[in-house]
Design a protein around this motif. Sequence first.
Motif, mmCIF file in Angstrom:
data_model
loop_
_atom_site.group_PDB
_atom_site.id
_atom_site.type_symbol
_atom_site.label_atom_id
_atom_site.label_comp_id
_atom_site.label_asym_id
_atom_site.label_seq_id
_atom_site.Cartn_x
_atom_site.Cartn_y
_atom_site.Cartn_z
ATOM 1 N N LEU A 151 0.818 -1.213 0.000
ATOM 2 C CA LEU A 151 0.000 0.000 0.000
ATOM 3 C C LEU A 151 0.849 1.258 0.000
ATOM 4 C CD1 LEU A 151 -2.801 -1.061 2.522
ATOM 5 C CD2 LEU A 151 -3.022 -0.808 0.048
ATOM 6 N N LYS A 152 1.924 1.255 0.791
ATOM 7 C CA LYS A 152 2.727 2.469 0.923
ATOM 8 C C LYS A 152 3.741 2.649 -0.194
ATOM 9 C CE LYS A 152 3.899 6.283 2.610
ATOM 10 N NZ LYS A 152 2.902 7.366 2.606
ATOM 11 N N PHE A 153 4.425 1.587 -0.564
ATOM 12 C CA PHE A 153 5.564 1.740 -1.466
ATOM 13 C C PHE A 153 5.291 1.276 -2.901
ATOM 14 C CE2 PHE A 153 7.172 1.228 2.869
ATOM 15 C CZ PHE A 153 7.817 2.449 3.017
ATOM 16 N N VAL A 154 4.168 0.618 -3.126
ATOM 17 C CA VAL A 154 3.782 0.253 -4.489
ATOM 18 C C VAL A 154 2.608 1.112 -4.943
ATOM 19 C CG1 VAL A 154 2.988 -1.594 -6.025
ATOM 20 C CG2 VAL A 154 4.622 -2.109 -4.187
ATOM 21 N N SER A 155 1.531 1.095 -4.158
ATOM 22 C CA SER A 155 0.373 1.932 -4.494
ATOM 23 C C SER A 155 0.570 3.386 -4.067
ATOM 24 C CB SER A 155 -0.895 1.376 -3.832
ATOM 25 O OG SER A 155 -1.277 0.170 -4.432
ATOM 26 N N TRP A 194 -2.389 7.713 3.323
ATOM 27 C CA TRP A 194 -3.313 7.762 4.462
ATOM 28 C C TRP A 194 -3.112 6.645 5.476
ATOM 29 C CZ3 TRP A 194 -5.170 3.042 3.821
ATOM 30 C CH2 TRP A 194 -5.401 2.561 2.507
ATOM 31 N N ILE A 195 -2.035 5.889 5.418
ATOM 32 C CA ILE A 195 -1.859 4.772 6.349
ATOM 33 C C ILE A 195 -1.803 5.249 7.801
ATOM 34 C CG2 ILE A 195 -0.235 2.998 7.126
ATOM 35 C CD1 ILE A 195 0.279 2.325 4.228
ATOM 36 N N LEU A 246 -7.463 -1.790 6.526
ATOM 37 C CA LEU A 246 -6.583 -1.131 5.549
ATOM 38 C C LEU A 246 -7.051 -1.398 4.123
ATOM 39 C CD1 LEU A 246 -2.950 -1.754 6.916
ATOM 40 C CD2 LEU A 246 -4.135 0.448 6.740
ATOM 41 N N TRP A 247 -7.353 -2.657 3.838
ATOM 42 C CA TRP A 247 -7.759 -3.009 2.473
ATOM 43 C C TRP A 247 -9.163 -2.513 2.155
ATOM 44 C CZ3 TRP A 247 -4.592 -3.948 -1.209
ATOM 45 C CH2 TRP A 247 -3.344 -4.513 -0.928
ATOM 46 N N PHE A 259 -12.330 1.121 -0.957
ATOM 47 C CA PHE A 259 -13.415 2.095 -0.839
ATOM 48 C C PHE A 259 -13.018 3.420 -1.486
ATOM 49 C CE2 PHE A 259 -15.277 5.658 1.570
ATOM 50 C CZ PHE A 259 -16.607 5.477 1.249
ATOM 51 N N LYS A 260 -11.829 3.893 -1.196
ATOM 52 C CA LYS A 260 -11.364 5.149 -1.782
ATOM 53 C C LYS A 260 -11.209 5.023 -3.296
ATOM 54 C CE LYS A 260 -8.310 7.677 0.441
ATOM 55 N NZ LYS A 260 -9.100 8.833 0.854
ATOM 56 N N LYS A 261 -10.778 3.873 -3.747
ATOM 57 C CA LYS A 261 -10.612 3.657 -5.186
ATOM 58 C C LYS A 261 -11.961 3.661 -5.913
ATOM 59 C CE LYS A 261 -7.402 0.859 -6.516
ATOM 60 N NZ LYS A 261 -6.562 1.725 -7.381
#
Length: 235
Positions: free
Chosen positions: A147-151, A155-156, A215-216, A221-223
């Motif tokens: 989530l942080k380094f690929v996507s 907001w983590i 997290l997922w 949801f945001k996507k």
Amino acid sequence: MKQYTYLLVNFLAVIVCFIFSFHPKIRFDRFFVPFIKSAILVLIPFIIWDAWFTKIGVWWFNDSYLIGVRLLGLPLEEWLFFICIPFSCVFTFYCLDKFFSLEWKPQADRYFSMGAAVSCFVLCLFNTGLVYPFITFLATGISLVYLKFVSRVTWIGKVSLIYTMLLPGFFLVNGVLTGTGLEQPIVNYTTGHYMEIRIGTIPVEDAVYGYTMILWNVFFFKKFSRDRLETAALT
């Protein structure tokens, strides 16, 4: 009445958030479709994980508190859990994000994500002989890295703060499921599969498991609701 206990826990966990979804200053009802899409997408791997752990005996369910309907070896109530709990968490995230400034500085969010991921991998290595913590910490570490380094989400830290704020509610719900206030637990854990460190009646791994799930849910949801969130931010 006893057989409706788990069903009642799910209902009570979601009903207040569901009612307030229609509040004119919140209108989370406009996001029901994106939420359902994200919840179902996240539900799939978590149900597989859940069914596998049930099959190999990591945990098992007390039929006395269930209505008796099972799918893939899991109680119907367990399936509903993966809708009701994410709904309440995503709803809370949406409200707090809408009405309060909880943004983290990019560097702080990056360092937090990195530190949390490294901590998960270290805990994973220390628990190679215990399937529940090993898989949970591994999945959480990989999730944080992706989530942080690929996507490259930003907001983590914010989600982690909100999840921490929600922990009292989590402990209340999960406490009942693991036996608080009941004659027997609804969800039972087998010795030798988890660290046997509990917060009250709750295995500590459960909190990490829930964190990864949220997290997922927030990610998808945001996507799925990006355009609606941008519109809502202007209203």
